[in-house]
Design a protein around this motif. Structure first.
Motif, PDB file in Angstrom:
ATOM      1  N   PRO A 169      -7.447   1.604   3.536  1.00  0.00           N
ATOM      2  CA  PRO A 169      -7.127   2.655   4.516  1.00  0.00           C
ATOM      3  C   PRO A 169      -5.688   3.142   4.408  1.00  0.00           C
ATOM      4  O   PRO A 169      -5.437   4.335   4.558  1.00  0.00           O
ATOM      5  CB  PRO A 169      -7.367   1.981   5.869  1.00  0.00           C
ATOM      6  N   ILE A 170      -4.757   2.222   4.124  1.00  0.00           N
ATOM      7  CA  ILE A 170      -3.347   2.634   4.075  1.00  0.00           C
ATOM      8  C   ILE A 170      -3.070   3.431   2.795  1.00  0.00           C
ATOM      9  O   ILE A 170      -2.457   4.488   2.835  1.00  0.00           O
ATOM     10  CB  ILE A 170      -2.416   1.410   4.194  1.00  0.00           C
ATOM     11  N   VAL A 171      -3.571   2.924   1.659  1.00  0.00           N
ATOM     12  CA  VAL A 171      -3.356   3.650   0.396  1.00  0.00           C
ATOM     13  C   VAL A 171      -3.987   5.040   0.482  1.00  0.00           C
ATOM     14  O   VAL A 171      -3.358   6.050   0.161  1.00  0.00           O
ATOM     15  CB  VAL A 171      -3.985   2.885  -0.798  1.00  0.00           C
ATOM     16  N   ARG A 172      -5.223   5.093   0.962  1.00  0.00           N
ATOM     17  CA  ARG A 172      -5.944   6.358   0.987  1.00  0.00           C
ATOM     18  C   ARG A 172      -5.249   7.364   1.906  1.00  0.00           C
ATOM     19  O   ARG A 172      -5.080   8.522   1.559  1.00  0.00           O
ATOM     20  CB  ARG A 172      -7.383   6.123   1.460  1.00  0.00           C
ATOM     21  N   ASN A 173      -4.797   6.895   3.071  1.00  0.00           N
ATOM     22  CA  ASN A 173      -4.146   7.826   3.991  1.00  0.00           C
ATOM     23  C   ASN A 173      -2.754   8.230   3.523  1.00  0.00           C
ATOM     24  O   ASN A 173      -2.332   9.355   3.761  1.00  0.00           O
ATOM     25  CB  ASN A 173      -4.095   7.230   5.403  1.00  0.00           C
ATOM     26  N   LEU A 197       7.629  11.926   3.234  1.00  0.00           N
ATOM     27  CA  LEU A 197       7.159  10.868   4.129  1.00  0.00           C
ATOM     28  C   LEU A 197       7.100  11.306   5.591  1.00  0.00           C
ATOM     29  O   LEU A 197       6.097  11.038   6.259  1.00  0.00           O
ATOM     30  CB  LEU A 197       8.009   9.607   3.954  1.00  0.00           C
ATOM     31  N   PRO A 198       8.136  12.008   6.107  1.00  0.00           N
ATOM     32  CA  PRO A 198       8.007  12.456   7.512  1.00  0.00           C
ATOM     33  C   PRO A 198       6.788  13.354   7.736  1.00  0.00           C
ATOM     34  O   PRO A 198       6.116  13.230   8.760  1.00  0.00           O
ATOM     35  CB  PRO A 198       9.305  13.226   7.761  1.00  0.00           C
ATOM     36  N   LEU A 199       6.507  14.221   6.766  1.00  0.00           N
ATOM     37  CA  LEU A 199       5.362  15.118   6.948  1.00  0.00           C
ATOM     38  C   LEU A 199       4.039  14.372   6.846  1.00  0.00           C
ATOM     39  O   LEU A 199       3.050  14.735   7.481  1.00  0.00           O
ATOM     40  CB  LEU A 199       5.401  16.256   5.914  1.00  0.00           C
ATOM     41  N   ALA A 234       0.811  -1.217   0.000  1.00  0.00           N
ATOM     42  CA  ALA A 234       0.000   0.000   0.000  1.00  0.00           C
ATOM     43  C   ALA A 234       0.848   1.272   0.000  1.00  0.00           C
ATOM     44  O   ALA A 234       0.469   2.269  -0.607  1.00  0.00           O
ATOM     45  CB  ALA A 234      -0.944   0.001   1.204  1.00  0.00           C
ATOM     46  N   LEU A 235       2.008   1.236   0.673  1.00  0.00           N
ATOM     47  CA  LEU A 235       2.840   2.444   0.702  1.00  0.00           C
ATOM     48  C   LEU A 235       3.277   2.859  -0.704  1.00  0.00           C
ATOM     49  O   LEU A 235       3.029   4.002  -1.101  1.00  0.00           O
ATOM     50  CB  LEU A 235       4.052   2.236   1.618  1.00  0.00           C
ATOM     51  N   PRO A 236       3.899   1.963  -1.487  1.00  0.00           N
ATOM     52  CA  PRO A 236       4.257   2.359  -2.851  1.00  0.00           C
ATOM     53  C   PRO A 236       3.039   2.780  -3.681  1.00  0.00           C
ATOM     54  O   PRO A 236       3.114   3.736  -4.443  1.00  0.00           O
ATOM     55  CB  PRO A 236       4.894   1.098  -3.441  1.00  0.00           C
ATOM     56  N   LEU A 237       1.916   2.053  -3.493  1.00  0.00           N
ATOM     57  CA  LEU A 237       0.705   2.423  -4.242  1.00  0.00           C
ATOM     58  C   LEU A 237       0.259   3.827  -3.862  1.00  0.00           C
ATOM     59  O   LEU A 237      -0.104   4.626  -4.727  1.00  0.00           O
ATOM     60  CB  LEU A 237      -0.428   1.428  -3.959  1.00  0.00           C
ATOM     61  N   GLY A 238       0.266   4.133  -2.568  1.00  0.00           N
ATOM     62  CA  GLY A 238      -0.144   5.462  -2.110  1.00  0.00           C
ATOM     63  C   GLY A 238       0.789   6.540  -2.639  1.00  0.00           C
ATOM     64  O   GLY A 238       0.349   7.617  -3.045  1.00  0.00           O
TER      65      GLY A 238
END
Lengths: 501, 238
Positions: free
Chosen positions: A377-381, A413-415, A319-323
C-alpha cells in the motif's frame, strides 16, 4: 521516569532476553498446536520438566503441524506433542514409513527424538449411540453393512479425503450414502437421534459425556495415531527423562476426561494438567491465578502495538524510497510494484511457515510478515502520488532550476503527501488486523484470546481480543487522519475559486 | 542569446521537431506561431531543456553542459501560471531565491520591486494559488519567472486561459514590462495578432518545421508558401 516508559523499556528488555535465550538453550521451550488436547499435553510436558528441576516455558497454541515442526527444526522450541499417524502420513508422507521404528529412524535424521506412546491414541473412529448399537447388535464397522437404512453423517474433511469415507466404504463394503456435517453439530444430531452414525476422534470428550460406542475396526482400516512427544536430541538427558516419565501414563479415557474438563467444563488447561499429574505421578502442582482482565488487555495492547509500530516504521523506511524509485523509472516501477504485489498474495500462514526457519517464532517473524504486507500500500500510493503530479508543474519546477533533491523535497513529496498518507493509513489498519494472526506463531497480542476463544468456542474470549483490535484499528485510523490533516499543505485543501479579477 | 543548429526532437516514432536552425539575439522578442502540433511549444521546451533534443543548442555563445546553470538565467511562464498549489504566491515567487540562500533583505527587496512592476498588491501575495484569479495567477507566475533577473523569458501561451478583458490588460502590461527590462523574450502563441503585438519577429511553424520567419509585414508581402497566406487570412477572417 513515568510508568508508561517503564513498561515500554520492560517490554523491550523482555523481547531482547527472549531473543537471546533462544540461543542460550538454558530454558526448555515446549510448544503445542492450536487445539485443546495439544495444549493440555504441552502443559503435562512443561509440568513434568518443571518437576525435574528443568527451567521451562510453554509456547502454547502455535498454529498447526507445519509451524510446530519448522519451529522444532529451527530450535525455536525444543519439545512438542504430535501423533505417529500425523507424522507418518502427513508430515513425512513422502518417506512412506511402514512403522514407528522406521518413523523414529527418519526423525533421527533430522536430529529429532521421539518418546514412546504416552498411552492414548487420537485416531479416527466410527461412533454410535450405545443404546442404538446394542439394539441393532452392531459392534464393529463391518456390522454396518447389514443395515443399509442407517443415517451416516461425516465431517466434510473425512467425507472428501480419498483415505476417508470412499476407502472405508470400499474396505467394509458399506452401502450407505453419508452426508457432510460439522463435527460439533454431528454430536448434537446424534444425541437428538437425527442421525445414527458419525465419525469421531477417539479422545473427543463428547464420547464419554454422551456415552457413545466406538465401533471396532476389525480390519485395521484406520492407522494408529499414538500420542508422542518430539524433542530435539540436543536436549539434556535429565529433560529427556522427565519427558519419558509421561510414556504410557495417559490412557485414552484419561485424555477424554481431560479434554472434557477443559472444553466442556471450561477449566484452564494448566489446572487440568496439574490435577492429573498430581493424582497420577505425584507431581507438585503450581496452580497460579492468572492476571486480571485489565492487566491482560494492557499487556496484549503493548505486544500488539509494538508488533504493528515496528513493522510500519520499517515498512515506511523501505517503501518510500522504493515508491520514489518506482515513480522515477517506469520499468523499475513496474518491477517493484509487481514484486510487492506478489508478496501480498502469499497467504499469511504460508509466509509464517517460510519465515520460521529464518527468524524462529514469536515477534520477529510476525514483524517481518507485517512489514512485507505493509510495503504494497505504501509503495503503490507513493508511486501513484508522485506520478499523479501534473506534468506542467514538474516542468515549471525543472525550468526554475531546482535540483532533483530540492524538487523532491519542496515540490514532489508535498504534492504527493495526501496520497502517501492514505497508503500508510491502509497499511496501518491492515497491520492491526493481520497482527492478530501472529498469535499462532507465539507473538502474543490480541490474537491470543481470539485463537483460544475459537478453540474453546468461547465468545467472551474471542471478544476479549476482537474488540480491542477493532478499537485499536479505529484509533489508529483516527490518529492517522489527524496526522494527515496536520501534514497536508493548506494550499491543497482550498477549492479553486472561479471569480476572475 | 540562444542558437540552434540542426536541433530535432523525436517522441518515439513521431517527429515533434524537424532539424531546425534558429538564433535568438539578446534583447530580441520572438513569437513562435502555428496551429496545434506545429512544434512551437516543443521548440520552446527545447530552450528550457525540458525535452531531450538532438543537434547543437548554444546559450550565450557556448554549448550547454549544465542545464541547471542555464535555467537559473531563464524565466518560464506557462498557460495558467504553473504555480505550485501547496505554496503561497509569495513562496512561489521566492522559492529559487531561498534555495540559493539569498538574504531575507535581498529577497524582500526584489519581491517588492517585482510586485510593483506587475501591479500586484501585498494582499493576494499571501494567498494560495487556488485563492487567486486567473490574472493574479499569471502576474505571480511572471514575478516568479523574473525573480532571479533572468536574461531570457520563455512564455508558453501565457494569456490563453484568461478572459478577453484581463487578457488585453495583461498583454499591454507585459509588453511594457519586457521592453523596459530589455530581456530576450520568446513567446509561444497560436494567435498572429498576439504575436504581432508582442514580437519584432514572427516564426511561423507547421508540422515540426519553420515555414517562414520575419515581421508580419514581410510574411504578408513575400510569403514563401501558400500556408503563410492561408494562416494570415484565417486569422483575419475571425
Amino acid at each position: 521516569m513515568n510508568t508508561a516508559w517503564r513498561h515500554i523499556l520492560l517490554g523491550v528488555a523482555v523481547a531482547l532476553s527472549a531473543l537471546v535465550s533462544q540461543h542460550a538453550g538454558a530454558q526448555v521451550k515446549v510448544g503445542s498446536k492450536n487445539f485443546t488436547e495439544g495444549v493440555i499435553v504441552g502443559e503435562l510436558a512443561r509440568l513434568s520438566l518443571a518437576d525435574a528441576g528443568v527451567t521451562t516455558v510453554h509456547r502454547r497454541q502455535l498454529g498447526g503441524t507445519r509451524i510446530l515442526w519448522e519451529a522444532l527444526l529451527a530450535g525455536a522450541i525444543d519439545v512438542y506433542p504430535d501423533y505417529t499417524g500425523t507424522l507418518r502420513f502427513e508430515l513425512l508422507a513422502d518417506e512412506k514409513l511402514r512403522d514407528d521404528s522406521e518413523l523414529a529412524t527418519a526423525l533421527a535424521r533430522y536430529d529429532i527424538g521421539m518418546t514412546r506412546s504416552l498411552g492414548f491414541e487420537n485416531s479416527y473412529a466410527v461412533a454410535m449411540r450405545s443404546d442404538r448399537a446394542a439394539a441393532l447388535g452392531i459392534r464393529s464397522i463391518g456390522d454396518l453393512a447389514t443395515h443399509p437404512e442407517l443415517r451416516i453423517a461425516l465431517s466434510n474433511e473425512f467425507l472428501d479425503r480419498t483415505d476417508g469415507w470412499p476407502a472405508l466404504a470400499g474396505a467394509y463394503r458399506l452401502p450407505q450414502q453419508p452426508r457432510g456435517l460439522d463435527h460439533d453439530l454431528a454430536y448434537a444430531a446424534l444425541d437428538a437421534d437425527q442421525i445414527d452414525v458419525i465419525d469421531a476422534y477417539t479422545t473427543d470428550p463428547q464420547i464419554g459425556q454422551l456415552g457413545l460406542t466406538l465401533l471396532q475396526d476389525d480390519r485395521g482400516f484406520f492407522p494408529r495415531y499414538d500420542a508422542v512427544l518430539l524433542y530435539r536430541r540436543s536436549l539434556e538427558s535429565g529433560a529427556v527423562a522427565a519427558l519419558q516419565r509421561l510414556e504410557g501414563a495417559v490412557s485414552t479415557t484419561d485424555m477424554q476426561r481431560m479434554n472434557a474438563a477443559a472444553q466442556l467444563e471450561r477449566q484452564s488447561e494448566q489446572a487440568v494438567a496439574a490435577t492429573f499429574l498430581a493424582d497420577r505421578l505425584g507431581v507438585a502442582s503450581d496452580k497460579r491465578a492468572g492476571p486480571g482482565l485489565a492487566a491482560r488487555i494492557s499487556s496484549r495492547t503493548l505486544e500488539h502495538l509494538s508488533l504493528v509500530t515496528v513493522a510500519l516504521l520499517a515498512a515506511l523506511l523501505a517503501a518510500l524510497p522504493l515508491g520514489i524509485a518506482a515513480a522515477r523509472k517506469p520499468r523499475l516501477g513496474a518491477f517493484i510494484t509487481s514484486i510487492t504485489g506478489l508478496l501480498q498474495t502469499i497467504p499469511s500462514l504460508a509466509l509464517f511457515v517460510l519465515l520460521i526457519p529464518l527468524l524462529g517464532i514469536g515477534a520477529p517473524p510476525t514483524i517481518a510478515a507485517l512489514f512485507l504486507y505493509s510495503l504494497l500500500p505504501i509503495v503503490r500510493n507513493t508511486h501513484a502520488g508522485l506520478t499523479g503530479i501534473p506534468a506542467s508543474l514538474l516542468d515549471s519546477a525543472d525550468a526554475l532550476g531546482l535540483s532533483r533533491m530540492a524538487r523532491l523535497r519542496r515540490i514532489d513529496l508535498p504534492l504527493a503527501l495526501p496520497t502517501i498518507m492514505a497508503g500508510i493509513k491502509t497499511a496501518a489498519v491492515i497491520a492491526v488486523g493481520l497482527a492478530t494472526l501472529g498469535a499462532i506463531i507465539g507473538a502474543g497480542g490480541y490474537g491470543q484470546p481470539i485463537i483460544t476463544g475459537i478453540r474453546l468456542r468461547s465468545t467472551p474470549l474471542i471478544l476479549e481480543g476482537a474488540i480491542p483490535a477493532a478499537v485499536l484499528a479505529l484509533l489508529l485510523q483516527g490518529l492517522m487522519e489527524l496526522v494527515e490533516r496536520w501534514v497536508t499543505p493548506r494550499g491543497l485543501t482550498i477549492r479553486q475559486q472561479t471569480a476572475d479579477l | 542569446m540562444f542558437s540552434l543548429e540542426q536541433v530535432a526532437v523525436q517522441f518515439g516514432t513521431t517527429t515533434a521537431l524537424q532539424p531546425t536552425d534558429l538564433a535568438f539575439e539578446p534583447g530580441s522578442t520572438t513569437a513562435l506561431v502555428g496551429p496545434s502540433g506545429s512544434g512551437k511549444s516543443t521548440l520552446l521546451r527545447v530552450l528550457a531543456g525540458l525535452v531531450p533534443a538532438t543537434g547543437l543548442v548554444q546559450f550565450a555563445g557556448s554549448s550547454i553542459a549544465d542545464w541547471r546553470a542555464v535555467r537559473l538565467r531563464l524565466g518560464y511562464v506557462i498557460q495558467d501560471g504553473g504555480l505550485f498549489p501547496h505554496l503561497t504566491a509569495t513562496e512561489n515567487v521566492e522559492i529559487m531565491a531561498r534555495e540559493l540562500h539569498w538574504s531575507r533583505d535581498r529577497i524582500d527587496q526584489r519581491r517588492t520591486e517585482l510586485a510593483r512592476i506587475v501591479g500586484l498588491p501585498d494582499e493576494p501575495l499571501a494567498r494560495y494559488p487556488a485563492e487567486l484569479s486567473g490574472g493574479q495567477r499569471q502576474r505571480v507566475s511572471i514575478m516568479r519567472a523574473l525573480m532571479l533577473d533572468p536574461d531570457v523569458v520563455l512564455l508558453d501561451e501565457p494569456l490563453s486561459a484568461l478572459d478577453p478583458i484581463t487578457r488585453a490588460r495583461l498583454a499591454t502590461e507585459l509588453r511594457s514590462i519586457f521592453s523596459a527590462l530589455s530581456k530576450t523574450v520568446v513567446l509561444v502563441t497560436h494567435s498572429l495578432r498576439e504575436a504581432q503585438f508582442f514580437a519584432e519577429r514572427i516564426v511561423l511553424m507547421r508540422r515540426g518545421q519553420i515555414v517562414q520567419s520575419g515581421s508580419l509585414e514581410q510574411l504578408e508581402r513575400t510569403p514563401n508558401d501558400a500556408f503563410v497566406t492561408d494562416f494570415i487570412a484565417a486569422e483575419r477572417a475571425l
